[in-house]
Design a protein around this motif. Structure first.
Motif, PDB file in Angstrom:
ATOM      1  N   HIS A  33      -8.722   4.727   0.512  1.00  0.00           N
ATOM      2  CA  HIS A  33      -7.644   5.314   1.306  1.00  0.00           C
ATOM      3  C   HIS A  33      -8.067   5.275   2.770  1.00  0.00           C
ATOM      4  O   HIS A  33      -9.107   5.827   3.134  1.00  0.00           O
ATOM      5  N   GLY A  34      -7.308   4.595   3.608  1.00  0.00           N
ATOM      6  CA  GLY A  34      -7.629   4.500   5.025  1.00  0.00           C
ATOM      7  C   GLY A  34      -6.954   5.600   5.826  1.00  0.00           C
ATOM      8  O   GLY A  34      -5.795   5.933   5.565  1.00  0.00           O
ATOM      9  N   ILE A  35      -7.668   6.178   6.786  1.00  0.00           N
ATOM     10  CA  ILE A  35      -7.123   7.236   7.643  1.00  0.00           C
ATOM     11  C   ILE A  35      -7.448   6.908   9.097  1.00  0.00           C
ATOM     12  O   ILE A  35      -8.619   6.681   9.432  1.00  0.00           O
ATOM     13  N   THR A  36      -6.436   6.876   9.946  1.00  0.00           N
ATOM     14  CA  THR A  36      -6.715   6.643  11.360  1.00  0.00           C
ATOM     15  C   THR A  36      -7.534   7.813  11.888  1.00  0.00           C
ATOM     16  O   THR A  36      -7.227   8.972  11.639  1.00  0.00           O
TER      17      THR A  36
ATOM     18  N   CYS B 142      -6.843  -1.700   2.191  1.00  0.00           N
ATOM     19  CA  CYS B 142      -6.702  -0.323   1.697  1.00  0.00           C
ATOM     20  C   CYS B 142      -5.488  -0.198   0.785  1.00  0.00           C
ATOM     21  O   CYS B 142      -4.439  -0.789   1.037  1.00  0.00           O
ATOM     22  N   GLN B 143      -5.622   0.627  -0.266  1.00  0.00           N
ATOM     23  CA  GLN B 143      -4.507   0.829  -1.204  1.00  0.00           C
ATOM     24  C   GLN B 143      -3.522   1.902  -0.735  1.00  0.00           C
ATOM     25  O   GLN B 143      -2.382   1.932  -1.177  1.00  0.00           O
ATOM     26  N   SER B 144      -3.978   2.786   0.134  1.00  0.00           N
ATOM     27  CA  SER B 144      -3.094   3.812   0.698  1.00  0.00           C
ATOM     28  C   SER B 144      -3.624   4.169   2.077  1.00  0.00           C
ATOM     29  O   SER B 144      -4.821   4.016   2.347  1.00  0.00           O
ATOM     30  N   ILE B 145      -2.714   4.618   2.947  1.00  0.00           N
ATOM     31  CA  ILE B 145      -3.094   4.851   4.342  1.00  0.00           C
ATOM     32  C   ILE B 145      -2.390   6.083   4.887  1.00  0.00           C
ATOM     33  O   ILE B 145      -1.207   6.303   4.622  1.00  0.00           O
ATOM     34  N   THR B 146      -3.118   6.868   5.663  1.00  0.00           N
ATOM     35  CA  THR B 146      -2.552   7.978   6.429  1.00  0.00           C
ATOM     36  C   THR B 146      -2.696   7.656   7.907  1.00  0.00           C
ATOM     37  O   THR B 146      -3.790   7.324   8.361  1.00  0.00           O
ATOM     38  N   VAL B 147      -1.592   7.745   8.640  1.00  0.00           N
ATOM     39  CA  VAL B 147      -1.650   7.647  10.093  1.00  0.00           C
ATOM     40  C   VAL B 147      -1.629   9.068  10.646  1.00  0.00           C
ATOM     41  O   VAL B 147      -0.695   9.824  10.400  1.00  0.00           O
ATOM     42  N   THR B 148      -2.688   9.427  11.366  1.00  0.00           N
ATOM     43  CA  THR B 148      -2.782  10.763  11.945  1.00  0.00           C
ATOM     44  C   THR B 148      -1.759  10.904  13.067  1.00  0.00           C
ATOM     45  O   THR B 148      -1.670  10.026  13.925  1.00  0.00           O
ATOM     46  N   PRO B 149      -0.955  11.975  13.086  1.00  0.00           N
ATOM     47  CA  PRO B 149       0.026  12.163  14.168  1.00  0.00           C
ATOM     48  C   PRO B 149      -0.631  12.073  15.541  1.00  0.00           C
ATOM     49  O   PRO B 149      -1.757  12.548  15.737  1.00  0.00           O
ATOM     50  N   PHE B 150       0.080  11.470  16.501  1.00  0.00           N
ATOM     51  CA  PHE B 150      -0.521  11.176  17.806  1.00  0.00           C
ATOM     52  C   PHE B 150      -0.911  12.430  18.583  1.00  0.00           C
ATOM     53  O   PHE B 150      -1.776  12.389  19.458  1.00  0.00           O
ATOM     54  N   ASP B 151      -0.291  13.573  18.270  1.00  0.00           N
ATOM     55  CA  ASP B 151      -0.599  14.805  19.012  1.00  0.00           C
ATOM     56  C   ASP B 151      -1.520  15.739  18.237  1.00  0.00           C
ATOM     57  O   ASP B 151      -1.668  16.908  18.587  1.00  0.00           O
ATOM     58  N   ALA B 152      -2.160  15.218  17.191  1.00  0.00           N
ATOM     59  CA  ALA B 152      -3.046  16.057  16.368  1.00  0.00           C
ATOM     60  C   ALA B 152      -4.230  16.599  17.153  1.00  0.00           C
ATOM     61  O   ALA B 152      -4.851  17.574  16.739  1.00  0.00           O
ATOM     62  N   ALA B 153      -4.532  15.989  18.295  1.00  0.00           N
ATOM     63  CA  ALA B 153      -5.664  16.444  19.098  1.00  0.00           C
ATOM     64  C   ALA B 153      -5.386  17.758  19.807  1.00  0.00           C
ATOM     65  O   ALA B 153      -6.321  18.437  20.245  1.00  0.00           O
TER      66      ALA B 153
ATOM     67  N   ARG C 245       7.228  11.855  12.170  1.00  0.00           N
ATOM     68  CA  ARG C 245       8.109  10.692  12.052  1.00  0.00           C
ATOM     69  C   ARG C 245       7.465   9.453  12.667  1.00  0.00           C
ATOM     70  O   ARG C 245       7.505   8.361  12.087  1.00  0.00           O
ATOM     71  N   MET C 246       6.857   9.602  13.850  1.00  0.00           N
ATOM     72  CA  MET C 246       6.197   8.470  14.493  1.00  0.00           C
ATOM     73  C   MET C 246       5.043   7.946  13.629  1.00  0.00           C
ATOM     74  O   MET C 246       4.825   6.738  13.532  1.00  0.00           O
ATOM     75  N   ALA C 247       4.333   8.860  12.992  1.00  0.00           N
ATOM     76  CA  ALA C 247       3.186   8.472  12.159  1.00  0.00           C
ATOM     77  C   ALA C 247       3.630   7.634  10.960  1.00  0.00           C
ATOM     78  O   ALA C 247       3.059   6.574  10.686  1.00  0.00           O
ATOM     79  N   ARG C 248       4.625   8.106  10.241  1.00  0.00           N
ATOM     80  CA  ARG C 248       5.050   7.349   9.063  1.00  0.00           C
ATOM     81  C   ARG C 248       5.775   6.061   9.464  1.00  0.00           C
ATOM     82  O   ARG C 248       5.652   5.023   8.797  1.00  0.00           O
ATOM     83  N   ASN C 249       6.525   6.091  10.568  1.00  0.00           N
ATOM     84  CA  ASN C 249       7.236   4.890  10.997  1.00  0.00           C
ATOM     85  C   ASN C 249       6.286   3.802  11.472  1.00  0.00           C
ATOM     86  O   ASN C 249       6.625   2.612  11.418  1.00  0.00           O
ATOM     87  N   THR C 250       5.108   4.196  11.940  1.00  0.00           N
ATOM     88  CA  THR C 250       4.102   3.196  12.316  1.00  0.00           C
ATOM     89  C   THR C 250       3.795   2.294  11.131  1.00  0.00           C
ATOM     90  O   THR C 250       3.760   1.061  11.253  1.00  0.00           O
ATOM     91  N   GLN C 251       3.604   2.913   9.973  1.00  0.00           N
ATOM     92  CA  GLN C 251       3.308   2.119   8.774  1.00  0.00           C
ATOM     93  C   GLN C 251       4.519   1.340   8.288  1.00  0.00           C
ATOM     94  O   GLN C 251       4.395   0.203   7.826  1.00  0.00           O
ATOM     95  N   ILE C 252       5.692   1.946   8.377  1.00  0.00           N
ATOM     96  CA  ILE C 252       6.906   1.268   7.919  1.00  0.00           C
ATOM     97  C   ILE C 252       7.164   0.011   8.747  1.00  0.00           C
ATOM     98  O   ILE C 252       7.551  -1.037   8.215  1.00  0.00           O
ATOM     99  N   ILE C 253       6.929   0.106  10.056  1.00  0.00           N
ATOM    100  CA  ILE C 253       7.104  -1.065  10.921  1.00  0.00           C
ATOM    101  C   ILE C 253       6.087  -2.145  10.563  1.00  0.00           C
ATOM    102  O   ILE C 253       6.425  -3.337  10.485  1.00  0.00           O
TER     103      ILE C 253
ATOM    104  N   TRP D 294       0.833  -1.197   0.000  1.00  0.00           N
ATOM    105  CA  TRP D 294       0.000   0.000   0.000  1.00  0.00           C
ATOM    106  C   TRP D 294       0.873   1.255   0.000  1.00  0.00           C
ATOM    107  O   TRP D 294       2.063   1.208   0.356  1.00  0.00           O
ATOM    108  N   TYR D 295       0.316   2.383  -0.373  1.00  0.00           N
ATOM    109  CA  TYR D 295       1.028   3.657  -0.332  1.00  0.00           C
ATOM    110  C   TYR D 295       1.025   4.201   1.097  1.00  0.00           C
ATOM    111  O   TYR D 295      -0.016   4.229   1.758  1.00  0.00           O
ATOM    112  N   ILE D 296       2.173   4.650   1.555  1.00  0.00           N
ATOM    113  CA  ILE D 296       2.301   5.275   2.860  1.00  0.00           C
ATOM    114  C   ILE D 296       2.199   6.786   2.673  1.00  0.00           C
ATOM    115  O   ILE D 296       3.059   7.405   2.044  1.00  0.00           O
ATOM    116  N   ASN D 297       1.136   7.370   3.201  1.00  0.00           N
ATOM    117  CA  ASN D 297       0.821   8.769   2.928  1.00  0.00           C
ATOM    118  C   ASN D 297       1.151   9.687   4.101  1.00  0.00           C
ATOM    119  O   ASN D 297       1.046   9.299   5.259  1.00  0.00           O
TER     120      ASN D 297
END
Length: 448
Positions: free
Chosen positions: A275-278, A307-318, A328-336, A74-77
């Motif tokens: 496209h999946g978004i947390t 899902c063909q592509s996914i966005t992980v919302t940064p943990f402090d977006a709230a 970095r934590m958001a994209r590394n979540t998907q990479i892991i 999948w695409y890491i967005n």
């Protein structure tokens, strides 16, 4: 070496499993293990081949999911505000060099792509424009032509506010041009995540999204655009929530229902672009680090759901705009998940799970009923204008808040295992200072 044969093990019937559960419970009722999803779908502790959906149904769902696998992974967005292209370019390059291969960008219609995309090759990544305008699309095409890029290879979406273009002729003309210039990009991206982050259930997110997409599809096909081209012009963004197995089933159910709609228009074996978004709905202001755990399971369910592509919302977006660390934590979540957990290596890994197969069918049936109800009452636009859709979502939101407030729904770090050392006032002051808006499940809990 002797070949391993599963047939040498005796088979157990559904009733035998049921009796074993009763014995292990030592007097407790089997029904005490039953659970209910937000959509009021019952789940039980014992699923076997005897209770599984028909092979015809599960095979159709599996084939639909399989059609969505057009590439190995999948695409890491990652999302970027590109109002200042000169500042945005190095941030995008940093992310691309760190493992991102899909970007979502907010840009003015007259953006200088020479500056924004310096050292970036659009042919090799997915680009998701946030609410592109007609002028921006033509600007992008002209720039691509000047750079000698083959725009037929470009992937992504323009995410146009389709119905805000008042003229039908202009809408159809733009659709024809995108189909011609960017055949692998969608013009309309149905943002189902918006409904979910307003408090909708999974069934509502699916039913409402399909209704909106069907309305666009019918307008395109009734105005001279072929069904195949019209289907290519539509993609979806869906939020993924906290109920891990329900989320996997949701994506599978959604893809199969959209395939049914397309089949009615004469289109078969068409990949559904999801496209999946947390979700921001499940994030909390308190105990922010728990948001990393939430987004990890949500991203995994989006992967396993196809899902063909996914966005992980940064943990402090709230509470704030993302910074280098939270990005970095958001994209590394998907990479892991991709490179260390090796998720996504098996196509539709949930296929064959009696539990998830049953849940997929249950969600699909209920979402289809909602879709038909919306259609019977005039379609998406009519039900938005008469208040039906907002009312349905509002009721679901209020119910979720009530369950969170009572403790029936667990929100880690808020109504269960709260961090007593946290400075709540400072956290909420930061939210106000940074003008962070959006509804959350935890809003229903006193103090959030």
């Amino acid at each position: 070496m002797q070949k391993f044969d599963l047939n040498e093990f005796p088979k157990s019937s559904h009733q035998e499993w049921q009796e074993k559960i009763i014995a292990d419970l030592k007097g407790k009722e089997v029904t005490s293990l039953n659970k209910e999803t937000r959509d009021h779908l019952k789940t039980v502790p014992n699923y076997t081949s005897e209770t599984a959906p028909s092979k015809e149904t599960t095979q159709f769902i599996h084939e639909t999911i399989k059609n969505g696998y057009e590439r190995e992974s999948w695409y890491i967005n990652q999302e970027f505000n590109c109002r200042k292209p000169k500042e945005a370019n190095p941030r995008i390059l940093t992310a691309l060099n760190a493992g991102v291969d899909s970007i979502k960008i907010s840009v003015p219609h007259d953006v200088d792509f020479d500056i924004l995309f310096k050292d970036i090759k659009p042919e090799h990544i997915e680009i998701r424009f946030k609410n592109a305008t007609t002028d921006l699309i033509y600007n992008y095409f002209q720039w691509s032509e000047n750079q000698n890029y083959n725009t037929t290879l470009f992937e992504g979406t323009f995410e146009v506010f389709y119905h805000r273009i008042d003229s039908l002729d202009e809408r159809i003309e733009l659709a024809e041009k995108v189909a011609e210039y960017f055949p692998k990009m969608s013009l309309v991206n149905v943002n189902g995540d918006y409904f979910f982050n307003q408090g909708s259930t999974n069934v509502q997110q699916i039913g409402i999204s399909i209704s909106l997409a069907n309305e666009v599809l019918e307008e395109l096909t009734s105005n001279g655009i072929s069904a195949q081209k019209a289907a290519n012009l539509i993609s979806f963004s869906m939020a993924t929530g906290a109920d891990f197995f329900s989320e996997i089933a949701k994506f599978r159910a959604f893809a199969s229902l959209w395939a049914i709609v397309l089949k009615e228009h004469g289109i078969e074996n068409h990949p559904t672009k999801i496209h999946g978004i947390t979700s921001t709905w499940t994030q909390t202001v308190l105990d922010l680090n728990n948001n990393m755990l939430r987004s990890s399971t949500q991203a995994l369910s989006a992967v396993l759901g196809g899902c063909q592509s996914i966005t992980v919302t940064p943990f402090d977006a709230a509470i704030r705009r993302a910074n280098d660390f939270s990005d970095r934590m958001a994209r590394n979540t998907q990479i892991i998940i991709r490179d260390e957990a090796f998720a996504g290596k098996v196509m539709d890994v949930a296929s064959g799970s009696y539990f998830i197969e049953n849940l997929t069918v249950d969600i699909a049936e209920k979402a289809w009923d909602l879709f038909l109800e919306i259609e019977f009452q005039g379609g998406f636009k009519a039900n938005m204008e008469n208040g039906n859709i907002p009312t349905w979502i509002s009721k679901s939101r209020e119910e979720a808040w009530e369950k969170a407030k009572s403790g029936e729904t667990t929100v880690l770090g808020v109504n269960k295992f709260p961090n007593g050392m946290e400075n709540k006032e400072a956290l909420f002051a930061e939210v106000k200072k940074n003008r962070i808006k959006g509804l959350k499940l935890s809003d229903g809990i006193v103090g959030e």
